[in-house]
Design a protein around this motif. Structure first.
Motif, PDB file in Angstrom:
ATOM      1  N   ALA A  35       0.830  -1.389   0.074  1.00 42.72           N
ATOM      2  CA  ALA A  35       0.027  -0.062   0.220  1.00 42.72           C
ATOM      3  C   ALA A  35       0.838   1.511   0.021  1.00 42.72           C
ATOM      4  CB  ALA A  35      -0.760   0.003   1.275  1.00 42.72           C
ATOM      5  N   THR A  36       0.426   2.363  -0.397  1.00 44.71           N
ATOM      6  CA  THR A  36       0.937   3.572  -0.358  1.00 44.71           C
ATOM      7  C   THR A  36       0.338   4.570   0.732  1.00 44.71           C
ATOM      8  OG1 THR A  36      -0.309   4.434  -1.975  1.00 44.71           O
ATOM      9  CG2 THR A  36       1.856   3.467  -2.695  1.00 44.71           C
ATOM     10  N   GLY A  37       0.743   5.856   0.921  1.00 42.90           N
ATOM     11  CA  GLY A  37       0.155   6.774   1.694  1.00 42.90           C
ATOM     12  C   GLY A  37       1.325   7.174   2.948  1.00 42.90           C
ATOM     13  N   ASN A  38       0.915   8.334   3.563  1.00 43.76           N
ATOM     14  CA  ASN A  38       1.897   8.522   4.638  1.00 43.76           C
ATOM     15  C   ASN A  38       1.955   7.740   5.816  1.00 43.76           C
ATOM     16  OD1 ASN A  38       2.075  10.971   3.445  1.00 43.76           O
ATOM     17  ND2 ASN A  38       0.330  11.903   4.479  1.00 43.76           N
ATOM     18  N   THR A  39       0.958   6.926   6.133  1.00 42.08           N
ATOM     19  CA  THR A  39       0.984   5.919   7.152  1.00 42.08           C
ATOM     20  C   THR A  39       2.283   4.780   6.735  1.00 42.08           C
ATOM     21  OG1 THR A  39      -1.192   6.116   7.209  1.00 42.08           O
ATOM     22  CG2 THR A  39      -0.416   4.216   8.389  1.00 42.08           C
ATOM     23  N   MET A  40       2.530   4.523   5.627  1.00 36.73           N
ATOM     24  CA  MET A  40       3.253   3.419   5.100  1.00 36.73           C
ATOM     25  C   MET A  40       4.701   4.005   5.370  1.00 36.73           C
ATOM     26  SD  MET A  40       1.411   1.204   5.261  1.00 36.73           S
ATOM     27  CE  MET A  40      -0.412   0.942   5.299  1.00 36.73           C
ATOM     28  N   SER A  79       3.393   9.402  -8.638  1.00 41.11           N
ATOM     29  CA  SER A  79       2.899   8.090  -8.961  1.00 41.11           C
ATOM     30  C   SER A  79       3.339   7.098  -8.067  1.00 41.11           C
ATOM     31  CB  SER A  79       3.675   7.719 -10.391  1.00 41.11           C
ATOM     32  OG  SER A  79       4.933   7.269 -10.225  1.00 41.11           O
ATOM     33  N   TYR A  80       2.615   6.236  -7.758  1.00 41.46           N
ATOM     34  CA  TYR A  80       2.827   5.217  -6.863  1.00 41.46           C
ATOM     35  C   TYR A  80       4.019   4.308  -6.931  1.00 41.46           C
ATOM     36  CZ  TYR A  80      -1.502   6.819  -4.156  1.00 41.46           C
ATOM     37  OH  TYR A  80      -2.328   7.248  -3.422  1.00 41.46           O
ATOM     38  N   ARG A  81       4.479   4.173  -8.284  1.00 39.56           N
ATOM     39  CA  ARG A  81       5.430   3.541  -8.829  1.00 39.56           C
ATOM     40  C   ARG A  81       6.820   4.189  -8.020  1.00 39.56           C
ATOM     41  NH1 ARG A  81       8.465  -0.749  -9.378  1.00 39.56           N
ATOM     42  NH2 ARG A  81       7.106  -1.953 -10.551  1.00 39.56           N
ATOM     43  N   ILE A 133      -6.450   2.592   5.511  1.00 43.32           N
ATOM     44  CA  ILE A 133      -7.588   2.990   5.252  1.00 43.32           C
ATOM     45  C   ILE A 133      -7.831   4.504   4.903  1.00 43.32           C
ATOM     46  CG2 ILE A 133      -9.947   3.393   6.232  1.00 43.32           C
ATOM     47  CD1 ILE A 133      -9.578   0.807   7.815  1.00 43.32           C
ATOM     48  N   GLY A 134      -8.395   5.084   3.884  1.00 42.74           N
ATOM     49  CA  GLY A 134      -8.591   6.432   3.608  1.00 42.74           C
ATOM     50  C   GLY A 134      -9.595   6.856   4.152  1.00 42.74           C
ATOM     51  N   LYS A 135      -9.764   8.148   4.454  1.00 43.78           N
ATOM     52  CA  LYS A 135     -10.802   9.007   5.189  1.00 43.78           C
ATOM     53  C   LYS A 135     -12.071   8.624   4.715  1.00 43.78           C
ATOM     54  CE  LYS A 135      -8.145  12.618   7.108  1.00 43.78           C
ATOM     55  NZ  LYS A 135      -7.587  13.911   6.600  1.00 43.78           N
ATOM     56  N   GLY A 137     -13.051   5.693   4.119  1.00 47.35           N
ATOM     57  CA  GLY A 137     -13.131   4.101   4.245  1.00 47.35           C
ATOM     58  C   GLY A 137     -12.791   3.425   3.080  1.00 47.35           C
ATOM     59  N   HIS A 138     -11.780   4.007   2.098  1.00 44.00           N
ATOM     60  CA  HIS A 138     -11.493   3.105   1.007  1.00 44.00           C
ATOM     61  C   HIS A 138     -10.386   2.056   1.517  1.00 44.00           C
ATOM     62  CE1 HIS A 138      -8.871   6.650  -0.650  1.00 44.00           C
ATOM     63  NE2 HIS A 138      -8.081   5.874   0.300  1.00 44.00           N
ATOM     64  N   ILE A 139     -10.274   0.924   0.655  1.00 43.12           N
ATOM     65  CA  ILE A 139      -9.107   0.103   1.003  1.00 43.12           C
ATOM     66  C   ILE A 139      -8.791   0.190  -0.626  1.00 43.12           C
ATOM     67  CG2 ILE A 139      -9.433  -1.123   3.088  1.00 43.12           C
ATOM     68  CD1 ILE A 139     -10.938  -3.041   1.597  1.00 43.12           C
ATOM     69  N   GLY A 140      -7.294   0.463  -0.832  1.00 35.87           N
ATOM     70  CA  GLY A 140      -6.811   0.800  -1.926  1.00 35.87           C
ATOM     71  C   GLY A 140      -7.716   2.109  -2.433  1.00 35.87           C
ATOM     72  N   PHE A 141      -8.051   2.128  -3.700  1.00 33.82           N
ATOM     73  CA  PHE A 141      -8.793   3.115  -4.005  1.00 33.82           C
ATOM     74  C   PHE A 141     -10.457   2.695  -4.196  1.00 33.82           C
ATOM     75  CE2 PHE A 141      -5.189   6.118  -5.210  1.00 33.82           C
ATOM     76  CZ  PHE A 141      -5.663   6.937  -4.452  1.00 33.82           C
ATOM     77  N   GLN A 164      -8.024  14.691   0.462  1.00 32.87           N
ATOM     78  CA  GLN A 164      -6.811  14.191   1.079  1.00 32.87           C
ATOM     79  C   GLN A 164      -5.653  14.096   0.647  1.00 32.87           C
ATOM     80  OE1 GLN A 164      -7.605  10.222   3.016  1.00 32.87           O
ATOM     81  NE2 GLN A 164      -5.952  10.047   3.638  1.00 32.87           N
ATOM     82  N   ASN A 165      -5.689  13.651  -0.644  1.00 31.98           N
ATOM     83  CA  ASN A 165      -4.391  13.458  -1.511  1.00 31.98           C
ATOM     84  C   ASN A 165      -3.943  14.495  -2.251  1.00 31.98           C
ATOM     85  OD1 ASN A 165      -4.715  10.910  -0.309  1.00 31.98           O
ATOM     86  ND2 ASN A 165      -4.680   9.708  -2.067  1.00 31.98           N
ATOM     87  N   SER A 166      -4.931  15.528  -2.641  1.00 28.45           N
ATOM     88  CA  SER A 166      -4.285  16.305  -3.702  1.00 28.45           C
ATOM     89  C   SER A 166      -3.261  17.390  -3.019  1.00 28.45           C
ATOM     90  CB  SER A 166      -5.257  17.212  -4.217  1.00 28.45           C
ATOM     91  OG  SER A 166      -6.178  17.818  -3.168  1.00 28.45           O
ATOM     92  N   ALA A 201      -7.310  11.285  13.330  1.00 28.21           N
ATOM     93  CA  ALA A 201      -8.132  11.667  12.076  1.00 28.21           C
ATOM     94  C   ALA A 201      -8.808  10.636  11.542  1.00 28.21           C
ATOM     95  CB  ALA A 201      -7.305  12.624  11.122  1.00 28.21           C
ATOM     96  N   LYS A 202      -8.429   9.530  11.850  1.00 22.37           N
ATOM     97  CA  LYS A 202      -8.831   8.280  11.237  1.00 22.37           C
ATOM     98  C   LYS A 202      -9.644   7.236  12.245  1.00 22.37           C
ATOM     99  CE  LYS A 202      -6.234   7.967   7.353  1.00 22.37           C
ATOM    100  NZ  LYS A 202      -5.079   7.291   6.985  1.00 22.37           N
ATOM    101  N   SER A 203      -9.984   7.824  13.450  1.00 20.80           N
ATOM    102  CA  SER A 203     -10.632   6.950  14.452  1.00 20.80           C
ATOM    103  C   SER A 203     -11.980   6.831  13.957  1.00 20.80           C
ATOM    104  CB  SER A 203     -10.343   7.732  15.860  1.00 20.80           C
ATOM    105  OG  SER A 203     -10.740   8.857  15.729  1.00 20.80           O
TER     106      SER A 203
HETATM  107  C1  GLP Z   1      -4.245   6.516  -0.598  1.00 23.74           C
HETATM  108  C2  GLP Z   1      -4.268   4.999  -1.073  1.00 23.74           C
HETATM  109  C3  GLP Z   1      -4.686   4.110   0.144  1.00 23.74           C
HETATM  110  C4  GLP Z   1      -4.106   4.252   1.606  1.00 23.74           C
HETATM  111  C5  GLP Z   1      -4.756   5.881   1.798  1.00 23.74           C
HETATM  112  C6  GLP Z   1      -4.490   6.406   3.060  1.00 23.74           C
HETATM  113  O1  GLP Z   1      -5.580   6.778  -0.886  1.00 23.74           O
HETATM  114  N1  GLP Z   1      -4.751   4.663  -2.215  1.00 23.74           N
HETATM  115  O2  GLP Z   1      -4.266   2.627  -0.323  1.00 23.74           O
HETATM  116  O3  GLP Z   1      -4.563   3.343   2.350  1.00 23.74           O
HETATM  117  O4  GLP Z   1      -4.062   6.706   0.923  1.00 23.74           O
HETATM  118  O5  GLP Z   1      -3.407   7.314   3.055  1.00 23.74           O
HETATM  119  P1  GLP Z   1      -2.617   7.854   4.318  1.00 23.74           P
HETATM  120  O6  GLP Z   1      -1.786   6.908   5.096  1.00 23.74           O
HETATM  121  O7  GLP Z   1      -1.887   8.915   3.810  1.00 23.74           O
HETATM  122  O8  GLP Z   1      -3.594   8.669   5.398  1.00 23.74           O
END
Ligand code: GLP
Length: 236
Positions: A35-40, A79-81, A133-135, A137-141, A164-166, A201-203
Motif C-alpha cells: 500500500a502507499t500513503g503517509n502511514t506507510m 505516481s505510486y511507482r 484506510i483512507g478517510k 473508508g477506502h481500501i486501495g482506491f 486528502q491526497n491533492s 483523524a482516522k479514528s
Molecule cells: C491512498 C491509498 C490508500 C491508502 C490511503 C491512506 O488513498 N490509495 O491505499 O490507504 O491513501 O493514506 P494515508 O496513509 O496517507 O492516510
C-alpha cells in the motif's frame, strides 16, 4: 478480525514491520501486497532498516501494489511507482522485475486491469496484503459503494479522497481524478491481511470499519468478512 491497539504510532508501525519481516523469513518467495500513503512511509523505513541491520532478504519476494493513478507516468513524482521505488524498493534487495503496480498510462486500461489480476493468479495469489484506510473508508482506491466482489478496475475518486491526497501534488488541481485499483474482491482473496491505521483523524472511520455494519458505504468494513485479518492501530 483481530484488532491490536498499541500505545503509539511508532509501536504500532514496529509491530507491522515485525509481522512482515517474520512472514518473509518464513517464506522467502512471499507474495506481498503493498500500500502507499503517509502511514506507510515510516513502516517502509523500518523494513529498510531491518534489511540493512538484520539482512532481511527480499531477493525472492514478489510484490503487488493496490493501486496507481490514471494518467501518471512511472517517473512522475506523485505516481505510486515512484513512491514505492523511493520509499522501499531502492532500499532493499528486491529484484525490481518482481515488483508490480498497475500502469496508469496503459493505452487499454481495462485490459491492463485484467492482466494485473492474471499476474496475481500466476504468482499463486497474495500471501500477505498490507492495507491502510483512507478517510472515505477506502481500501486501495475502493471508494464508497464499491462492490464487495469487485476486481481490479478503474475507479473515480471521491471529493474526500481528492481533498486528502491533492495537497501532495505540486499543483493540487493536477491530482488525477481516477485510479486503477485492486477490487474489494481481489483484496479479500489475499490469504492474510494486515491493516495499519494511525491517528485521531482516522479514528471515526476505523470505528465504522471494525465495529459498524458491513456495508459497501464503508469499503473497509468488508475486512470483517476476511478469516485472517488483523487491524493494528494506536491509542489515538
Ligand atoms: C491512498 C491509498 C490508500 C491508502 C490511503 C491512506 O488513498 N490509495 O491505499 O490507504 O491513501 O493514506 P494515508 O496513509 O496517507 O492516510
Amino acid at each position: 478480525m483481530e484488532v491490536i491497539i498499541r500505545p503509539d504510532k511508532e509501536k504500532a508501525t514496529d509491530l507491522v514491520a515485525k509481522i512482515i519481516a517474520k512472514a518473509v523469513q518464513h517464506k522467502p518467495g512471499l507474495v506481498l501486497g503493498l500500500a502507499t500513503g503517509n502511514t506507510m512511509e515510516p513502516l517502509y523505513a523500518e523494513l529498510a532498516a531491518i534489511h540493512r541491520d538484520e539482512k532481511l532478504d527480499f531477493s525472492l519476494c514478489r510484490t503487488f501494489n493496490l493501486d496507481e493513478y490514471v494518467g501518471l507516468k512511472a517517473e512522475h513524482r506523485n505516481s505510486y511507482r515512484h513512491y514505492m521505488n523511493e520509499h522501499l524498493f531502492s532500499k532493499i534487495n528486491i529484484d525490481i522485475r518482481n515488483t508490480h503496480l498497475p500502469s496508469g498510462t496503459a493505452r487499454d486500461l481495462d485490459s491492463e486491469c485484467e492482466k494485473y489480476e492474471q499476474k496475481i493468479k500466476e504468482c499463486g495469489g497474495i500471501d500477505l496484503q498490507l492495507l491502510g484506510i483512507g478517510k472515505s473508508g477506502h481500501i486501495g482506491f475502493n471508494e464508497p459503494l464499491s462492490a464487495f466482489f469487485s476486481r481490479t478496475r478503474v475507479k473515480a475518486l471521491t471529493p474526500t479522497t481528492i481533498a486528502q491526497n491533492s495537497p501532495l501534488f505540486e499543483k493540487p488541481e493536477d491530482m488525477p481524478k481516477r485510479a486503477i485499483t485492486m477490487g474489494v474482491g481481489t483484496i479479500l482473496d489475499a490469504k492474510r491481511i494486515v491493516t495499519l491505521v494511525l491517528g485521531k483523524a482516522k479514528s471515526e472511520i476505523l470505528a465504522k470499519a471494525v465495529e459498524g455494519p458491513v456495508t459497501s458505504m464503508v469499503s473497509a468494513s468488508a475486512l470483517q468478512l476476511h478469516p485472517k485479518c488483523v487491524v493494528i492501530t494506536d491509542e489515538e
